[in-house]
Design an enzyme around this catalytic site. Structure first.
Site, PDB file in Angstrom:
ATOM      1  N   TYR A   1       4.003   2.341  -4.051  1.00 31.44           N
ATOM      2  CA  TYR A   1       3.942   2.599  -5.495  1.00 31.44           C
ATOM      3  C   TYR A   1       5.351   2.536  -6.077  1.00 31.44           C
ATOM      4  O   TYR A   1       6.210   3.346  -5.757  1.00 31.44           O
ATOM      5  CB  TYR A   1       3.340   3.983  -5.732  1.00 31.44           C
ATOM      6  CG  TYR A   1       2.665   4.181  -7.066  1.00 31.44           C
ATOM      7  CD1 TYR A   1       2.813   3.274  -8.119  1.00 31.44           C
ATOM      8  CD2 TYR A   1       1.862   5.295  -7.288  1.00 31.44           C
ATOM      9  CE1 TYR A   1       2.178   3.475  -9.328  1.00 31.44           C
ATOM     10  CE2 TYR A   1       1.226   5.516  -8.505  1.00 31.44           C
ATOM     11  CZ  TYR A   1       1.384   4.606  -9.517  1.00 31.44           C
ATOM     12  OH  TYR A   1       0.756   4.813 -10.728  1.00 31.44           O
TER      13      TYR A   1
ATOM     14  N   LYS B   1       2.201  -1.531  -5.999  1.00 34.65           N
ATOM     15  CA  LYS B   1       1.544  -1.078  -7.223  1.00 34.65           C
ATOM     16  C   LYS B   1       2.619  -0.727  -8.240  1.00 34.65           C
ATOM     17  O   LYS B   1       3.541   0.025  -7.931  1.00 34.65           O
ATOM     18  CB  LYS B   1       0.663   0.137  -6.937  1.00 34.65           C
ATOM     19  CG  LYS B   1      -0.096   0.638  -8.169  1.00 34.65           C
ATOM     20  CD  LYS B   1      -0.914   1.878  -7.851  1.00 34.65           C
ATOM     21  CE  LYS B   1      -1.618   2.385  -9.109  1.00 34.65           C
ATOM     22  NZ  LYS B   1      -2.298   3.663  -8.896  1.00 34.65           N
TER      23      LYS B   1
END
Length: 302
Positions: free
Chosen positions: A137, A162
């Site tokens: 992330y 992400k």
């Protein structure tokens, strides 16, 4: 390392229900996840941001992941969160693998900021604790650079990135950097209420997005996804104008409402998911009334 086999559809980030004694309500969680998969979720991301990862003990985390795996029943992949203090992140990785999760979403480290080399080392340390594939992330104090993405692409267990930063030009460079390394990584739009920005992400080669809306209103999230997939700009615009933009305006009134409103929306619709945990706060009754009206306006379009 195999890729995560997401089916076509919206990525589902379920909430973590709490009962009146502030315990994880596994029965409600199982119902929540099973109904989400039935509604067309492409994959389940359990005990992540919408699932209040920040507020769960390791035993609660394990209960959430094992419940998610059982409820998904092999129909779609289950990805669990792992992050915060490195020791906790590694323990989460081990617990998630033992519970049968298919992958991990590597959340940012706790509080401290380190150099890019430190972020790579953080991911490497989590990878060493598990055989599961990792999605990293990119956000907050784990914001990545282009060279860092190249280095992460060299780690076999890293299968995706992400984005939670929102720099489209930088994300385009990430996509190109991974391709230059010969890695077919998965790239996700992970911005809050990602439907508002997904047209731009799709244009740079990022077709996947997470949807907190799916957790409380899968019918609306699927309607938007179907219009997005079909290139129906008019249908997307109607949903954006009359549902998503009003929802974002309400969300932006209070920090943490990206989670709190989802739980409130589920409670409004009869699923007893309980309140959010501190430091998040629940919406006021007046804000819940507005949320109810926003949901009604969205469904009127269907």
């Amino acid at each position: 390392m195999s890729r995560l086999a997401f089916r076509d559809g919206v990525l589902f980030f379920p909430v973590t229900p709490f009962d009146a004694a502030d315990r994880v309500d596994q029965a409600v969680l199982a119902q929540h996840i099973s109904s989400g998969v039935d509604a067309g979720a492409a994959g389940v991301f359990a005990a992540c941001g919408t699932g209040e990862f920040h507020a769960l003990s390791i035993s609660e985390f394990g209960a959430v992941v094992s419940t998610a795996v059982a409820a998904a029943a092999g129909r779609v992949p289950v990805v669990a969160g792992a992050g915060g203090p490195l020791g906790h992140a590694r323990e989460c990785a081990r617990v998630a693998e033992e519970a049968g999760a298919d992958g991990l979403l590597v959340l940012p480290p706790y509080l401290v900021s380190g150099p890019q080399a430190g972020l790579v080392a953080y991911v490497e340390a989590i990878a060493a604790a598990t055989t599961l594939p990792l999605i990293v992330y990119h956000r907050a104090n784990a914001a990545l650079g282009e060279d860092t993405v190249r280095r992460l692409a060299e780690i076999e267990q890293v299968v995706g990135i992400k984005d939670g930063v929102g720099d489209i030009a930088l994300m385009q460079r990430f996509v190109l950097a991974a391709a230059a390394e010969g890695r077919d990584l998965l790239f996700f739009n992970g911005l809050l209420t990602a439907e508002l920005s997904q047209a731009a992400y799709r244009a740079i080669g990022v077709p996947l997005y997470s949807s907190a809306v799916f957790a409380m209103a899968p019918d609306l999230a699927v309607a938007f996804f179907d219009a997005y997939l079909a290139g129906d700009d008019a249908a997307q615009r109607r949903l954006l104008d009359r549902f998503y933009v009003p929802l974002v305006r309400l969300r932006d009134e209070t920090p943490g409402f990206a989670v709190s409103l989802v739980k409130a929306g589920l409670r409004i619709q009869g699923l007893p998911v309980g309140p959010v945990r501190a430091p998040l706060v629940d919406p006021t009754s007046e804000q819940e009334d507005r949320l109810r009206a926003i949901l009604d306006a969205g469904r009127a379009l269907l």
